[in-house]
Design a protein around this motif. Structure first.
Motif, PDB file in Angstrom:
ATOM      1  N   GLY A 154      19.939  52.805  54.271  1.00 60.27           N
ATOM      2  CA  GLY A 154      20.958  53.736  53.790  1.00 60.27           C
ATOM      3  C   GLY A 154      22.365  53.168  53.738  1.00 60.27           C
ATOM      4  N   ALA A 155      22.537  51.902  54.107  1.00 62.17           N
ATOM      5  CA  ALA A 155      23.878  51.311  54.062  1.00 62.17           C
ATOM      6  C   ALA A 155      24.366  51.219  52.615  1.00 62.17           C
ATOM      7  N   ARG A 156      25.648  51.531  52.432  1.00 57.16           N
ATOM      8  CA  ARG A 156      26.223  51.458  51.087  1.00 57.16           C
ATOM      9  C   ARG A 156      26.949  50.125  50.934  1.00 57.16           C
ATOM     10  N   LEU A 157      26.355  49.252  50.122  1.00 59.28           N
ATOM     11  CA  LEU A 157      26.951  47.942  49.867  1.00 59.28           C
ATOM     12  C   LEU A 157      27.582  47.926  48.480  1.00 59.28           C
ATOM     13  N   VAL A 158      28.646  47.136  48.333  1.00 56.84           N
ATOM     14  CA  VAL A 158      29.239  46.968  47.008  1.00 56.84           C
ATOM     15  C   VAL A 158      29.622  45.506  46.811  1.00 56.84           C
ATOM     16  N   ASP A 159      29.343  44.988  45.612  1.00 58.66           N
ATOM     17  CA  ASP A 159      29.797  43.655  45.219  1.00 58.66           C
ATOM     18  C   ASP A 159      31.143  43.829  44.533  1.00 58.66           C
ATOM     19  N   ALA A 160      32.211  43.348  45.192  1.00 63.65           N
ATOM     20  CA  ALA A 160      33.570  43.575  44.679  1.00 63.65           C
ATOM     21  C   ALA A 160      34.029  42.493  43.698  1.00 63.65           C
ATOM     22  N   GLY A 161      33.085  41.715  43.196  1.00 64.82           N
ATOM     23  CA  GLY A 161      33.424  40.717  42.191  1.00 64.82           C
ATOM     24  C   GLY A 161      34.103  39.496  42.795  1.00 64.82           C
ATOM     25  N   ASP A 162      34.753  38.730  41.936  1.00 64.21           N
ATOM     26  CA  ASP A 162      35.453  37.518  42.369  1.00 64.21           C
ATOM     27  C   ASP A 162      36.952  37.690  42.174  1.00 64.21           C
ATOM     28  N   VAL A 163      37.728  37.073  43.055  1.00 63.49           N
ATOM     29  CA  VAL A 163      39.168  36.996  42.826  1.00 63.49           C
ATOM     30  C   VAL A 163      39.407  36.098  41.604  1.00 63.49           C
ATOM     31  N   ASP A 164      40.278  36.545  40.714  1.00 57.39           N
ATOM     32  CA  ASP A 164      40.681  35.722  39.572  1.00 57.39           C
ATOM     33  C   ASP A 164      41.697  34.704  40.078  1.00 57.39           C
ATOM     34  N   VAL A 165      41.235  33.502  40.387  1.00 61.16           N
ATOM     35  CA  VAL A 165      42.148  32.514  40.956  1.00 61.16           C
ATOM     36  C   VAL A 165      42.851  31.734  39.852  1.00 61.16           C
ATOM     37  N   ALA A 166      44.089  31.332  40.156  1.00 64.79           N
ATOM     38  CA  ALA A 166      44.905  30.565  39.199  1.00 64.79           C
ATOM     39  C   ALA A 166      44.799  29.096  39.605  1.00 64.79           C
ATOM     40  N   GLN A 167      44.098  28.319  38.816  1.00 66.64           N
ATOM     41  CA  GLN A 167      43.593  27.018  39.257  1.00 66.64           C
ATOM     42  C   GLN A 167      44.590  26.143  40.027  1.00 66.64           C
ATOM     43  N   LEU A 168      45.705  25.785  39.447  1.00 65.49           N
ATOM     44  CA  LEU A 168      46.625  24.856  40.119  1.00 65.49           C
ATOM     45  C   LEU A 168      47.872  25.548  40.663  1.00 65.49           C
ATOM     46  N   GLU A 169      47.851  26.855  40.733  1.00 67.66           N
ATOM     47  CA  GLU A 169      48.985  27.623  41.264  1.00 67.66           C
ATOM     48  C   GLU A 169      48.571  28.198  42.617  1.00 67.66           C
ATOM     49  N   THR A 170      48.796  27.405  43.655  1.00 70.40           N
ATOM     50  CA  THR A 170      48.289  27.783  44.974  1.00 70.40           C
ATOM     51  C   THR A 170      48.897  29.091  45.470  1.00 70.40           C
ATOM     52  N   ALA A 171      50.218  29.218  45.381  1.00 68.96           N
ATOM     53  CA  ALA A 171      50.852  30.439  45.889  1.00 68.96           C
ATOM     54  C   ALA A 171      50.375  31.663  45.114  1.00 68.96           C
ATOM     55  N   GLU A 172      50.256  31.507  43.807  1.00 69.16           N
ATOM     56  CA  GLU A 172      49.766  32.608  42.973  1.00 69.16           C
ATOM     57  C   GLU A 172      48.324  32.968  43.359  1.00 69.16           C
ATOM     58  N   SER A 173      47.493  31.961  43.553  1.00 73.17           N
ATOM     59  CA  SER A 173      46.107  32.220  43.971  1.00 73.17           C
ATOM     60  C   SER A 173      46.075  32.921  45.321  1.00 73.17           C
ATOM     61  N   HIS A 174      46.897  32.433  46.253  1.00 71.21           N
ATOM     62  CA  HIS A 174      46.934  33.063  47.583  1.00 71.21           C
ATOM     63  C   HIS A 174      47.326  34.538  47.472  1.00 71.21           C
ATOM     64  N   ASP A 175      48.319  34.842  46.655  1.00 72.17           N
ATOM     65  CA  ASP A 175      48.740  36.246  46.506  1.00 72.17           C
ATOM     66  C   ASP A 175      47.617  37.097  45.922  1.00 72.17           C
ATOM     67  N   ARG A 176      46.902  36.534  44.953  1.00 76.20           N
ATOM     68  CA  ARG A 176      45.793  37.287  44.354  1.00 76.20           C
ATOM     69  C   ARG A 176      44.666  37.508  45.369  1.00 76.20           C
ATOM     70  N   ILE A 177      44.422  36.488  46.199  1.00 75.34           N
ATOM     71  CA  ILE A 177      43.355  36.599  47.211  1.00 75.34           C
ATOM     72  C   ILE A 177      43.735  37.659  48.247  1.00 75.34           C
ATOM     73  N   THR A 178      44.981  37.629  48.718  1.00 71.48           N
ATOM     74  CA  THR A 178      45.413  38.613  49.714  1.00 71.48           C
ATOM     75  C   THR A 178      45.356  40.026  49.134  1.00 71.48           C
ATOM     76  N   ALA A 179      45.798  40.183  47.890  1.00 75.51           N
ATOM     77  CA  ALA A 179      45.798  41.518  47.267  1.00 75.51           C
ATOM     78  C   ALA A 179      44.369  42.055  47.127  1.00 75.51           C
ATOM     79  N   ALA A 180      43.452  41.206  46.702  1.00 73.58           N
ATOM     80  CA  ALA A 180      42.062  41.655  46.539  1.00 73.58           C
ATOM     81  C   ALA A 180      41.449  41.995  47.894  1.00 73.58           C
ATOM     82  N   ALA A 181      41.780  41.189  48.916  1.00 76.44           N
ATOM     83  CA  ALA A 181      41.232  41.451  50.252  1.00 76.44           C
ATOM     84  C   ALA A 181      41.776  42.771  50.811  1.00 76.44           C
ATOM     85  N   ARG A 182      43.056  43.033  50.574  1.00 73.64           N
ATOM     86  CA  ARG A 182      43.629  44.313  51.029  1.00 73.64           C
ATOM     87  C   ARG A 182      42.938  45.491  50.323  1.00 73.64           C
ATOM     88  N   ALA A 183      42.718  45.356  49.031  1.00 74.04           N
ATOM     89  CA  ALA A 183      42.057  46.429  48.273  1.00 74.04           C
ATOM     90  C   ALA A 183      40.640  46.657  48.793  1.00 74.04           C
TER      91      ALA A 183
END
Ligand code: MN
Ligand code: MN
Length: 317
Positions: free
Chosen positions: A88-117
């Motif tokens: 009865g556990a409710r699982l969800v696949d939340a997809g992948d973070v859209d990472v910005a290949q060579l923009e580390t800070a931008e990728s980090h911000d996207r990863i943190t935002a998706a994790a918070r959501a």
């Protein structure tokens, strides 16, 4: 045939999602209005690897492999205790973070935002990297958790201040995390070994009181190691698959011999779950294409399945 004959459970039928869970992107989860028990987010970012890349392909590989561990409606059956878990556990696949290949800070911000959501919508968030640098932007999403502890299974310390002229490589995520999170009390690392250790990183971790446990100590007496794990704390569990022995799990960028067996890693994960309040889990550094047999992805999926199974049992007690 038994059960619902229209609904079969062959591992290779698609579409491939984590454990065949329904797919709702992390940033759209709030629209469902529902709360899930477990949400799984892929973070296909391996641009911080200093050696052999390939962890960008791990979320897709774990999705495919985890079809074998799709949770039946009644849950996983354990013949040894004649009991079920995750029914009865409710699982969800939340997809992948859209990472910005060579923009580390931008990728980090996207990863943190998706994790918070994801955290806002699920009881237990689970992340599949990516290289280990990704644990830093993930941990930023846990910055309001009081007295946070990290349990890290890893052959490597990943606590270098800087290596090869960068502070953002997969050698540094936990150094960056303790700098950014005042509530991150301690890190317990289990599985350490190898000859490439950074003395400055070990000195810095020791002076902060981190618990540093060699793979050799696990081989000597795993029960003694379990006693050194945190107890009664809020724990973020970070699994670098190179904690496992290179012969058992070769699909990783920086494999090391004399590592943990699958069973030792599983026992440490289960002990960590049973002794603490689990706030999040990540699995990092799986580079599936370095293992043409596919077993590295299968073992990774199974380790996540057993983590969820243990967490659900504790919750149900
Ligand atoms: Mn690592
Ligand atoms: Mn490692």
């Amino acid at each position: 045939m038994s059960g619902d004959e229209r609904h079969l459970e062959l591992p290779f039928t698609g579409p491939a999602t984590f454990f065949k869970a329904p797919h709702v992107p992390a940033l759209e989860l709030h629209r469902t209005g529902g709360r899930f028990d477990v949400g799984i987010l892929g973070v296909p970012f391996d641009f911080a690897v200093g050696f052999r890349p390939g962890a960008r392909f791990a979320p897709a590989a774990v999705r495919a492999a985890s079809g074998r561990y799709a949770v039946p409606p009644s849950g996983y059956y354990d013949f040894e205790t004649d009991s079920y878990s995750l029914g009865g556990a409710r699982l969800v696949d939340a997809g992948d973070v859209d990472v910005a290949q060579l923009e580390t800070a931008e990728s980090h911000d996207r990863i943190t935002a998706a994790a918070r959501a994801l955290r806002a919508a699920v009881a237990l968030p689970l992340f599949v990297g990516g290289d280990h640098s990704v644990s830093y932007p993930l941990l930023r999403a846990f910055d309001e958790v009081r007295r946070l502890h990290v349990v890290q299974l890893d052959a490597h310390l990943d606590y270098s201040d800087s290596r090869n002229a960068t502070r953002w490589a997969n050698s540094s995520p936990f150094r960056r995390a303790v700098e950014a999170l005042p509530e991150l009390v301690n890190v317990t690392v289990v599985g350490l070994r190898g000859v490439r250790a950074d003395p400055e990183a070990f000195a810095a971790a020791r002076s902060r009181g981190h618990e540093l446990i060699a793979a050799r100590a696990v081989h000597a007496a795993i029960t003694d190691v379990v006693d050194r794990l945190p107890k009664g704390e809020n724990v973020y569990l970070s699994i670098d698959v190179d904690a496992l022995d290179a012969a058992e799990l070769p699909g990783t960028g920086s494999p090391e011999p004399e590592g943990l067996s699958y069973g030792q890693a599983r026992d440490l994960v289960v002990a960590t779950v049973r002794r603490n309040e689990l706030v999040g889990v990540d699995l990092m550094e799986l580079a599936p294409e370095l293992d043409p047999t596919g077993r590295s992805a299968l073992l990774s999926a199974r380790l996540l399945a057993e983590t969820l199974e243990a967490w659900w049992r504790v919750r149900a007690e």
